[in-house]
Design a protein around this motif. Structure first.
Motif, PDB file in Angstrom:
ATOM      1  N   LEU A 112       0.685  -0.900  -0.059  1.00 34.59           N
ATOM      2  CA  LEU A 112      -0.158  -0.072   0.008  1.00 34.59           C
ATOM      3  C   LEU A 112       0.910   1.291   0.027  1.00 34.59           C
ATOM      4  CD1 LEU A 112      -2.747   1.612   0.325  1.00 34.59           C
ATOM      5  CD2 LEU A 112      -2.502   1.462   2.777  1.00 34.59           C
ATOM      6  N   TRP A 113       1.926   1.366   0.930  1.00 30.40           N
ATOM      7  CA  TRP A 113       2.873   2.462   0.968  1.00 30.40           C
ATOM      8  C   TRP A 113       3.494   2.479  -0.341  1.00 30.40           C
ATOM      9  CZ3 TRP A 113       5.269   4.046   6.206  1.00 30.40           C
ATOM     10  CH2 TRP A 113       4.173   3.984   7.056  1.00 30.40           C
ATOM     11  N   MET A 114       3.899   1.604  -1.019  1.00 30.50           N
ATOM     12  CA  MET A 114       4.397   1.610  -2.375  1.00 30.50           C
ATOM     13  C   MET A 114       3.518   2.515  -3.439  1.00 30.50           C
ATOM     14  SD  MET A 114       6.135  -1.326  -4.780  1.00 30.50           S
ATOM     15  CE  MET A 114       6.868  -2.114  -3.379  1.00 30.50           C
ATOM     16  N   VAL A 115       2.431   2.026  -3.454  1.00 29.56           N
ATOM     17  CA  VAL A 115       1.389   2.919  -4.272  1.00 29.56           C
ATOM     18  C   VAL A 115       1.085   4.267  -3.850  1.00 29.56           C
ATOM     19  CG1 VAL A 115      -1.107   2.901  -5.081  1.00 29.56           C
ATOM     20  CG2 VAL A 115       0.042   0.649  -4.924  1.00 29.56           C
ATOM     21  N   LEU A 116       1.158   4.558  -2.578  1.00 28.53           N
ATOM     22  CA  LEU A 116       1.041   5.953  -2.129  1.00 28.53           C
ATOM     23  C   LEU A 116       2.124   6.717  -2.466  1.00 28.53           C
ATOM     24  CD1 LEU A 116      -0.734   5.111   1.401  1.00 28.53           C
ATOM     25  CD2 LEU A 116      -1.858   5.925  -0.777  1.00 28.53           C
ATOM     26  N   ARG A 117       3.275   6.062  -2.303  1.00 26.60           N
ATOM     27  CA  ARG A 117       4.521   6.826  -2.522  1.00 26.60           C
ATOM     28  C   ARG A 117       4.621   7.104  -4.124  1.00 26.60           C
ATOM     29  NH1 ARG A 117       6.095  10.314   0.117  1.00 26.60           N
ATOM     30  NH2 ARG A 117       8.444  10.223  -0.554  1.00 26.60           N
ATOM     31  N   PHE A 118       4.209   6.341  -4.968  1.00 23.21           N
ATOM     32  CA  PHE A 118       3.937   6.452  -6.565  1.00 23.21           C
ATOM     33  C   PHE A 118       3.142   7.673  -6.596  1.00 23.21           C
ATOM     34  CE2 PHE A 118       2.220   6.051 -10.475  1.00 23.21           C
ATOM     35  CZ  PHE A 118       3.446   6.083 -11.784  1.00 23.21           C
ATOM     36  N   ILE A 119       1.924   7.631  -6.097  1.00 22.39           N
ATOM     37  CA  ILE A 119       0.909   8.608  -6.204  1.00 22.39           C
ATOM     38  C   ILE A 119       1.439  10.202  -5.793  1.00 22.39           C
ATOM     39  CG2 ILE A 119      -1.448   9.740  -5.489  1.00 22.39           C
ATOM     40  CD1 ILE A 119      -2.156   6.632  -5.301  1.00 22.39           C
ATOM     41  N   ASP A 120       2.235  10.027  -4.654  1.00 22.03           N
ATOM     42  CA  ASP A 120       2.833  11.267  -4.019  1.00 22.03           C
ATOM     43  C   ASP A 120       3.769  11.915  -5.021  1.00 22.03           C
ATOM     44  OD1 ASP A 120       1.800  10.846  -1.611  1.00 22.03           O
ATOM     45  OD2 ASP A 120       3.229  10.048  -0.648  1.00 22.03           O
ATOM     46  N   GLY A 121       4.642  10.888  -5.456  1.00 20.87           N
ATOM     47  CA  GLY A 121       5.665  11.597  -6.596  1.00 20.87           C
ATOM     48  C   GLY A 121       4.733  12.232  -7.777  1.00 20.87           C
ATOM     49  N   CYS A 122       3.952  11.567  -8.324  1.00 20.85           N
ATOM     50  CA  CYS A 122       3.055  12.094  -9.087  1.00 20.85           C
ATOM     51  C   CYS A 122       2.550  13.490  -8.893  1.00 20.85           C
ATOM     52  CB  CYS A 122       1.804  11.275  -9.888  1.00 20.85           C
ATOM     53  SG  CYS A 122       2.365   9.760 -10.635  1.00 20.85           S
ATOM     54  N   CYS A 123       1.990  13.584  -7.657  1.00 22.34           N
ATOM     55  CA  CYS A 123       1.428  14.926  -7.311  1.00 22.34           C
ATOM     56  C   CYS A 123       2.367  15.956  -7.056  1.00 22.34           C
ATOM     57  CB  CYS A 123       0.824  14.583  -6.018  1.00 22.34           C
ATOM     58  SG  CYS A 123      -0.688  13.635  -6.017  1.00 22.34           S
ATOM     59  N   VAL A 124       3.764  15.551  -6.431  1.00 21.39           N
ATOM     60  CA  VAL A 124       4.687  16.597  -6.185  1.00 21.39           C
ATOM     61  C   VAL A 124       5.041  16.998  -7.775  1.00 21.39           C
ATOM     62  CG1 VAL A 124       6.962  17.083  -5.351  1.00 21.39           C
ATOM     63  CG2 VAL A 124       5.391  15.768  -4.140  1.00 21.39           C
ATOM     64  N   ALA A 125       5.291  16.179  -8.658  1.00 22.71           N
ATOM     65  CA  ALA A 125       5.736  16.615  -9.851  1.00 22.71           C
ATOM     66  C   ALA A 125       4.488  17.768 -10.632  1.00 22.71           C
ATOM     67  CB  ALA A 125       5.795  15.230 -11.009  1.00 22.71           C
ATOM     68  N   GLY A 126       3.316  17.312 -10.328  1.00 25.42           N
ATOM     69  CA  GLY A 126       2.303  18.224 -10.620  1.00 25.42           C
ATOM     70  C   GLY A 126       2.436  19.701 -10.007  1.00 25.42           C
ATOM     71  N   VAL A 127       2.911  19.658  -8.812  1.00 24.70           N
ATOM     72  CA  VAL A 127       3.065  21.039  -8.182  1.00 24.70           C
ATOM     73  C   VAL A 127       4.153  21.716  -8.695  1.00 24.70           C
ATOM     74  CG1 VAL A 127       4.079  21.980  -6.081  1.00 24.70           C
ATOM     75  CG2 VAL A 127       2.331  20.239  -5.948  1.00 24.70           C
ATOM     76  N   TYR A 128       5.218  21.036  -9.042  1.00 21.65           N
ATOM     77  CA  TYR A 128       6.479  21.431  -9.776  1.00 21.65           C
ATOM     78  C   TYR A 128       6.181  22.129 -11.263  1.00 21.65           C
ATOM     79  CZ  TYR A 128       9.581  19.253  -6.233  1.00 21.65           C
ATOM     80  OH  TYR A 128      10.194  18.840  -4.951  1.00 21.65           O
ATOM     81  N   VAL A 129       5.429  21.423 -11.999  1.00 22.04           N
ATOM     82  CA  VAL A 129       5.156  21.767 -13.469  1.00 22.04           C
ATOM     83  C   VAL A 129       4.003  23.079 -13.309  1.00 22.04           C
ATOM     84  CG1 VAL A 129       3.631  21.319 -15.446  1.00 22.04           C
ATOM     85  CG2 VAL A 129       5.340  19.446 -14.391  1.00 22.04           C
ATOM     86  N   CYS A 130       3.446  23.112 -12.374  1.00 24.22           N
ATOM     87  CA  CYS A 130       2.216  24.345 -12.333  1.00 24.22           C
ATOM     88  C   CYS A 130       2.940  25.574 -11.851  1.00 24.22           C
ATOM     89  CB  CYS A 130       1.155  24.078 -11.045  1.00 24.22           C
ATOM     90  SG  CYS A 130      -0.070  22.727 -11.829  1.00 24.22           S
ATOM     91  N   LEU A 131       3.865  25.641 -10.806  1.00 23.16           N
ATOM     92  CA  LEU A 131       4.441  26.745 -10.114  1.00 23.16           C
ATOM     93  C   LEU A 131       5.730  27.072 -10.918  1.00 23.16           C
ATOM     94  CD1 LEU A 131       4.467  25.924  -6.385  1.00 23.16           C
ATOM     95  CD2 LEU A 131       2.880  27.168  -7.729  1.00 23.16           C
ATOM     96  N   GLU A 132       6.451  26.293 -11.345  1.00 20.52           N
ATOM     97  CA  GLU A 132       7.778  26.715 -12.448  1.00 20.52           C
ATOM     98  C   GLU A 132       6.940  27.268 -13.744  1.00 20.52           C
ATOM     99  OE1 GLU A 132      10.476  23.440 -12.459  1.00 20.52           O
ATOM    100  OE2 GLU A 132      10.572  23.321 -10.126  1.00 20.52           O
ATOM    101  N   SER A 133       6.105  26.621 -14.439  1.00 20.63           N
ATOM    102  CA  SER A 133       5.627  27.234 -15.600  1.00 20.63           C
ATOM    103  C   SER A 133       4.959  28.391 -15.459  1.00 20.63           C
ATOM    104  CB  SER A 133       4.555  26.403 -16.237  1.00 20.63           C
ATOM    105  OG  SER A 133       3.769  25.955 -15.371  1.00 20.63           O
ATOM    106  N   TRP A 134       4.313  28.575 -14.154  1.00 19.58           N
ATOM    107  CA  TRP A 134       3.717  29.937 -13.757  1.00 19.58           C
ATOM    108  C   TRP A 134       4.785  30.932 -13.254  1.00 19.58           C
ATOM    109  CZ3 TRP A 134      -1.106  29.420 -10.317  1.00 19.58           C
ATOM    110  CH2 TRP A 134      -2.090  30.690 -10.203  1.00 19.58           C
ATOM    111  N   LEU A 135       5.761  30.622 -12.809  1.00 22.07           N
ATOM    112  CA  LEU A 135       6.815  31.728 -12.421  1.00 22.07           C
ATOM    113  C   LEU A 135       7.516  32.010 -13.661  1.00 22.07           C
ATOM    114  CD1 LEU A 135       8.147  30.017  -9.258  1.00 22.07           C
ATOM    115  CD2 LEU A 135       7.280  32.016  -9.290  1.00 22.07           C
ATOM    116  N   ASN A 136       7.730  31.264 -14.627  1.00 23.19           N
ATOM    117  CA  ASN A 136       8.407  31.672 -15.869  1.00 23.19           C
ATOM    118  C   ASN A 136       7.627  32.412 -16.665  1.00 23.19           C
ATOM    119  OD1 ASN A 136      10.339  31.018 -18.021  1.00 23.19           O
ATOM    120  ND2 ASN A 136       8.736  30.089 -19.217  1.00 23.19           N
ATOM    121  N   ASP A 137       6.313  32.343 -16.730  1.00 25.52           N
ATOM    122  CA  ASP A 137       5.378  33.349 -17.234  1.00 25.52           C
ATOM    123  C   ASP A 137       5.328  34.714 -16.817  1.00 25.52           C
ATOM    124  OD1 ASP A 137       2.928  33.652 -19.291  1.00 25.52           O
ATOM    125  OD2 ASP A 137       2.097  34.281 -17.387  1.00 25.52           O
TER     126      ASP A 137
END
Length: 413
Positions: A96-121
């Motif tokens: 279960l924790w392996m699945v949760l950590r994979f989801i965590d990684g996807c979510c943190v990547a989403g945070v980076y994509v949103c904020l960094e592309s926004w900052l760049n703009d």
């Protein structure tokens, strides 16, 4: 610098608060698994699933942003990250924790994509470098200080997960309340890895092995400290020293690389990383070991931006952003492999196996760098690009180091 950060302060507050909550989750998960008797191989596999999620999220989240916009995407991934953080308290099954950590990684990547592309703009002209610096300070300060929350709430109850979830949830507020409109997401295809290797073999090898080193350290550093008898508080302090040491040395090493042959600085930096890692394996993470930990963090964290700068020295300006995309992918793949590879060594040789392997990996980059220095041509000083510290997140951060392309109306001015 402060004036240039005011227009994007809500985005910087968001990453600071989110990293205060999410930044210590990797440490907490490793400590909890270790306390429950889980072996290093399983802990390494769970850490690998997080970095695999980061890589997958960085590739896929852009489509979601294009469909529903930055604010909605940020809200979705943060809500999901907050929910998975609480889900750890329901059951301690490693699968279960392996699945949760994979989801965590996807979510943190989403945070980076949103904020960094926004900052760049939002960054304009001369302020772009200041915005990147402010973002890196908020990112790593939150991640480093977040480790210290384990001193406040401990690591043996549901409380740290609840606190992490609260902070992660609160990070939505600065973004949801902002009056800034989200930009249109524009992405560029990454240069093929084979072409990047032809252009700069040292950059590819350096970035890949840096990913292995740092992925293994984040996932298994707490296990190493715990196996050597450190308390939760001292383990958190050890992780904080490495992370903040990584921030402290990036700029001075980068300035040196602007003045001298960048390959030489990369070679010396990897030598320092290898020596400090080997010394840590002998001394342990206490006393003088904390000084060594700061040196290891400072040199290991600096390798990624140094290698990116070395690749940029040999690329046309139009290729640099897409090249960074390829290098981020290589780093992410290395980070996904690292915990699994090093956990096997720790299972065979004990906790010191972590830094023994990290020392060997850093020494491998050192040896490869020496070879490339002998057989490759030196980049002329007037063609060497200015160094820029970079987080190891998404290519959007690299865009903050470059002026935006001129529009047709600008061209005639």
């Amino acid at each position: 610098m402060i004036a240039s950060l005011v227009p994007v302060r809500s985005l910087l507050f968001a990453i600071l608060i989110l990293m205060l909550g999410a930044g210590f989750l990797t440490t907490l998960v490793s400590i909890r698994l270790q306390a429950s008797g889980t072996g290093p191989l399983i802990i390494g596999l769970i850490a690998t699933s997080y970095f695999a999620g980061l890589a997958a999220g960085a590739v896929r989240v852009g489509r979601l942003v294009a469909r529903i916009g930055h604010i909605r995407t940020f809200t979705v991934v943060v809500a999901l990250l907050s929910a998975t953080t609480l889900a750890y308290t329901l059951n301690a099954q490693p699968l279960l924790w392996m699945v949760l950590r994979f989801i965590d990684g996807c979510c943190v990547a989403g945070v980076y994509v949103c904020l960094e592309s926004w900052l760049n703009d939002r960054a304009e002209g001369p302020s772009r470098g200041s915005v990147l610096a402010g973002y890196m300070i908020a990112l790593y300060l939150g991640q480093g200080l977040g480790q210290q929350l384990l001193n406040v709430v401990g690591a043996v109850s549901a409380t740290p997960f609840v606190l992490a979830s609260l902070l992660i949830s609160l990070s939505v507020l600065p973004v949801a309340l902002t009056r800034m409109s989200g930009p249109a997401l524009q992405t560029s295809a990454a240069l093929p890895i084979r072409r990047l290797y032809v252009i700069s073999p040292l950059a590819i090898i350096g970035v890949a092995l840096t990913g292995v080193v740092l992925g293994a350290f984040y996932g298994l550093g707490p296990v190493y400290a715990g196996d050597l008898g450190l308390s939760v508080s001292r383990t958190a302090g050890f992780m904080t020293v490495v992370i903040l040491g990584g921030v402290a040395l990036q700029w001075p090493l980068g300035r040196l690389s602007d003045r001298f042959d960048r390959r030489t600085v990369i070679i010396l930096t990897t030598a320092a990383a290898a020596i400090s890692a080997f010394a840590l394996a002998l001394t342990g993470p206490d006393g003088i070991g904390l000084v060594l930990a700061g040196v290891f963090g400072g040199t290991a964290f600096a390798l990624y931006p140094l290698c990116v700068a070395h690749a940029n020295d040999q690329l046309a300006p139009a290729e640099r952003i897409s090249a960074t995309g390829g290098l981020v992918l290589v780093y992410s793949l290395g980070a996904a492999i690292g915990p699994l590879l090093v956990s096997a060594a720790m299972a065979l040789t004990g906790p010191q196996g972590l830094f023994h392997v990290l020392a060997v990996l850093a020494a491998s980059v050192f040896g490869f760098g020496l070879w490339r220095r002998m057989v490759g041509d030196k980049v002329p000083a007037d063609m060497q690009q200015a160094y820029q510290p970079l987080p190891r997140t998404t290519p959007f951060a690299a865009e903050l180091t470059a002026e935006p392309a001129a529009t047709p109306s600008d061209a005639g001015r």
